[in-house]
Design a protein around this motif. Structure first.
Motif, mmCIF file in Angstrom:
data_model
loop_
_atom_site.group_PDB
_atom_site.id
_atom_site.type_symbol
_atom_site.label_atom_id
_atom_site.label_comp_id
_atom_site.label_asym_id
_atom_site.label_seq_id
_atom_site.Cartn_x
_atom_site.Cartn_y
_atom_site.Cartn_z
ATOM 1 N N ALA A 85 0.852 -1.189 0.000
ATOM 2 C CA ALA A 85 0.000 0.000 0.000
ATOM 3 C C ALA A 85 0.889 1.240 0.000
ATOM 4 C CB ALA A 85 -0.902 -0.007 1.225
ATOM 5 N N SER A 86 0.713 2.092 -0.990
ATOM 6 C CA SER A 86 1.609 3.238 -1.154
ATOM 7 C C SER A 86 1.558 4.195 0.033
ATOM 8 C CB SER A 86 1.258 3.991 -2.439
ATOM 9 O OG SER A 86 1.423 3.160 -3.561
ATOM 10 N N GLY A 87 0.350 4.512 0.499
ATOM 11 C CA GLY A 87 0.230 5.434 1.621
ATOM 12 C C GLY A 87 0.906 4.920 2.870
ATOM 13 N N ALA A 88 0.675 3.643 3.183
ATOM 14 C CA ALA A 88 1.303 3.056 4.369
ATOM 15 C C ALA A 88 2.817 2.982 4.210
ATOM 16 C CB ALA A 88 0.731 1.661 4.610
ATOM 17 N N THR A 89 3.296 2.717 3.005
ATOM 18 C CA THR A 89 4.743 2.670 2.765
ATOM 19 C C THR A 89 5.373 4.034 2.980
ATOM 20 O OG1 THR A 89 4.371 0.938 1.115
ATOM 21 C CG2 THR A 89 6.529 1.989 1.124
ATOM 22 N N VAL A 90 4.683 5.080 2.555
ATOM 23 C CA VAL A 90 5.170 6.440 2.781
ATOM 24 C C VAL A 90 5.281 6.729 4.274
ATOM 25 C CG1 VAL A 90 4.556 8.880 2.564
ATOM 26 C CG2 VAL A 90 4.346 7.362 0.594
ATOM 27 N N VAL A 91 4.272 6.334 5.032
ATOM 28 C CA VAL A 91 4.294 6.572 6.475
ATOM 29 C C VAL A 91 5.438 5.805 7.131
ATOM 30 C CG1 VAL A 91 3.032 6.221 8.627
ATOM 31 C CG2 VAL A 91 1.854 7.126 6.627
ATOM 32 N N LEU A 92 5.657 4.558 6.708
ATOM 33 C CA LEU A 92 6.764 3.780 7.266
ATOM 34 C C LEU A 92 8.106 4.425 6.934
ATOM 35 C CD1 LEU A 92 5.655 0.076 6.659
ATOM 36 C CD2 LEU A 92 5.716 1.345 8.817
ATOM 37 N N ALA A 93 8.223 4.993 5.737
ATOM 38 C CA ALA A 93 9.451 5.701 5.373
ATOM 39 C C ALA A 93 9.644 6.923 6.261
ATOM 40 C CB ALA A 93 9.405 6.113 3.902
ATOM 41 N N LEU A 94 8.557 7.609 6.573
ATOM 42 C CA LEU A 94 8.639 8.775 7.454
ATOM 43 C C LEU A 94 9.063 8.369 8.859
ATOM 44 C CD1 LEU A 94 8.191 11.804 7.753
ATOM 45 C CD2 LEU A 94 5.764 11.341 8.187
ATOM 46 N N VAL A 95 8.507 7.276 9.347
ATOM 47 C CA VAL A 95 8.897 6.770 10.670
ATOM 48 C C VAL A 95 10.368 6.338 10.669
ATOM 49 C CG1 VAL A 95 8.490 4.941 12.376
ATOM 50 C CG2 VAL A 95 6.555 6.077 11.266
ATOM 51 N N ALA A 96 10.828 5.742 9.571
ATOM 52 C CA ALA A 96 12.236 5.337 9.467
ATOM 53 C C ALA A 96 13.154 6.553 9.552
ATOM 54 C CB ALA A 96 12.468 4.584 8.155
ATOM 55 N N LEU A 97 12.772 7.651 8.913
ATOM 56 C CA LEU A 97 13.563 8.880 8.998
ATOM 57 C C LEU A 97 13.580 9.414 10.431
ATOM 58 C CD1 LEU A 97 12.532 10.788 5.746
ATOM 59 C CD2 LEU A 97 14.690 9.634 6.232
ATOM 60 N N TYR A 98 12.456 9.297 11.120
ATOM 61 C CA TYR A 98 12.415 9.715 12.524
ATOM 62 C C TYR A 98 13.377 8.877 13.369
ATOM 63 C CZ TYR A 98 10.716 10.239 17.296
ATOM 64 O OH TYR A 98 10.645 10.446 18.651
ATOM 65 N N LEU A 99 13.386 7.576 13.136
ATOM 66 C CA LEU A 99 14.279 6.698 13.891
ATOM 67 C C LEU A 99 15.745 7.036 13.605
ATOM 68 C CD1 LEU A 99 12.418 3.277 13.516
ATOM 69 C CD2 LEU A 99 12.438 4.825 15.491
ATOM 70 N N LEU A 100 16.050 7.376 12.352
ATOM 71 C CA LEU A 100 17.414 7.799 12.023
ATOM 72 C C LEU A 100 17.765 9.101 12.733
ATOM 73 C CD1 LEU A 100 17.647 7.034 8.188
ATOM 74 C CD2 LEU A 100 18.823 5.844 10.050
ATOM 75 N N ALA A 101 16.794 10.014 12.802
ATOM 76 C CA ALA A 101 17.039 11.289 13.473
ATOM 77 C C ALA A 101 17.290 11.107 14.966
ATOM 78 C CB ALA A 101 15.852 12.226 13.250
ATOM 79 N N LEU A 102 16.749 10.018 15.528
ATOM 80 C CA LEU A 102 17.006 9.726 16.943
ATOM 81 C C LEU A 102 18.492 9.532 17.223
ATOM 82 C CD1 LEU A 102 14.127 7.260 17.904
ATOM 83 C CD2 LEU A 102 14.509 9.536 18.847
ATOM 84 N N LEU A 103 19.247 9.147 16.203
ATOM 85 C CA LEU A 103 20.682 8.916 16.376
ATOM 86 C C LEU A 103 21.479 10.209 16.408
ATOM 87 C CD1 LEU A 103 21.132 5.935 13.878
ATOM 88 C CD2 LEU A 103 20.818 5.808 16.353
ATOM 89 N N VAL A 104 20.879 11.297 15.940
ATOM 90 C CA VAL A 104 21.628 12.552 15.825
ATOM 91 C C VAL A 104 22.049 13.113 17.180
ATOM 92 C CG1 VAL A 104 21.513 14.950 15.052
ATOM 93 C CG2 VAL A 104 20.641 13.113 13.594
ATOM 94 N N PRO A 105 21.159 13.248 18.190
ATOM 95 C CA PRO A 105 21.598 13.791 19.480
ATOM 96 C C PRO A 105 22.727 12.991 20.140
ATOM 97 C CG PRO A 105 19.219 13.864 19.325
ATOM 98 C CD PRO A 105 19.680 13.063 18.151
ATOM 99 N N PRO A 106 22.647 11.634 20.202
ATOM 100 C CA PRO A 106 23.787 10.896 20.780
ATOM 101 C C PRO A 106 25.082 11.103 20.011
ATOM 102 C CG PRO A 106 21.856 9.488 20.653
ATOM 103 C CD PRO A 106 21.526 10.726 19.882
#
Length: 295
Positions: A255-276
């Motif tokens: 599902a394209s919409g759900a895949t987009v949301v998962l990609a957005l969540v993946a970017l958020y998880l990557l951003a979690l690494l920035v402060p450490p």
């Protein structure tokens, strides 16, 4: 490699889907910043449910073409009622949201239960039809984006003051209830604009995750908003590319919409690494300076 990244958008329906997501990225990236600072995540979730009766009535009155105006009316009613209810000191924000969510969603369910012929169309509204975006829907999203950006841009300073110091805003003579109404209406418009493409269930991600991602990168609101727009746009592009090649190349339907949301969540998880990583880099730099000073 270039063909893999560009090929999906040579077809008109994929191009329209990408254009829709880029508009939503600009819209949601800005609005989600105010949702973040005002902690309105539950408001966003409530809006996705309270537009439901408007969708049903709109569909009954005008078919698929009546969905957008029906949802728009329901969202506007929700924003106004929410603003009025939360003005009373006897009604907490959580209570007002819960009452509106329960009442309006129940009305929608009752209307649906009395009909069965259009249940599939309403299900599509819940989960979205990103690859079926029409030029008319693109025009509607563009119009909503322009209205919301103008609505939030003109009183931007007042909205920031309301977010961080509502008492001072009231003491300076600003109509706090009017600022709340503008923001609530903006959130409602995002829900309506995004619902037909990504679905009401996934709209919450667009209203929360972009700014949450930007917040991990900066404390400045302008940077948070810009980072949110970039993150939402990048996730939209990546999600479409992944879902396209999964379906066309490997026969795996995503599902394209759900895949987009998962990609957005993946970017958020990557951003979690920035402060450490920043803290680690700071400690390394400090040790090097200390070593140089000792030497």
């Amino acid at each position: 490699m270039r063909s893999v990244l560009v090929e999906p958008f040579t077809t008109p329906f994929m191009g329209r889907a990408l254009a829709e997501l880029l508009l939503l990225a600009l819209l949601a990236g800005v609005v989600s910043t105010f949702v973040l600072v005002r902690r309105l995540g539950f408001v966003a979730d409530t809006m996705t449910h309270t537009v439901f009766p408007g969708v049903v009535v709109g569909f009954l009155a005008g078919g698929a073409g009546g969905v957008f105006p029906g949802a728009l009316v329901a969202a506007a009613v929700t924003a106004v009622l929410l603003t009025l209810l939360t003005r009373s000191r006897r009604v907490t924000d959580d209570t007002a949201l819960a009452v509106l969510l329960a009442a309006m969603f129940a009305v929608g369910v009752i209307l649906v239960s009395r009909r069965s012929s259009y249940s599939a169309d309403l299900t599509a509204f819940l989960f979205g039809r990103l690859l079926a975006v029409t030029p008319t829907q693109l025009a509607q999203t563009a119009a909503v984006t322009g209205v919301v950006l103008l609505t939030l841009g003109l009183p931007a300073k007042e909205l920031r003051l309301r977010a961080f110091d509502p008492q001072t805003a009231a003491a300076m003579g600003y109509r706090v209830w009017l600022l709340d109404l503008l923001l609530n209406l903006s959130v409602a418009l995002v829900v309506v604009a995004a619902a037909q493409s990504v679905g009401t269930i996934l709209v919450v991600a667009l209203l929360v995750v972009p700014a949450a991602t930007g917040r991990l990168l900066s404390d400045r609101l302008a940077v948070i908003a810009a980072a949110g727009v970039v993150a939402a746009a990048a996730a939209g592009y990546a999600g479409l590319v992944v879902s396209y090649h999964a379906s066309v190349t490997y026969g795996l339907r995503l599902a394209s919409g759900a895949t987009v949301v998962l990609a957005l969540v993946a970017l958020y998880l990557l951003a979690l690494l920035v402060p450490p990583l920043r803290r680690l880099a700071g400690r390394v730099t400090h040790r090097r300076r200390h070593a140089d000073a000792v030497a």
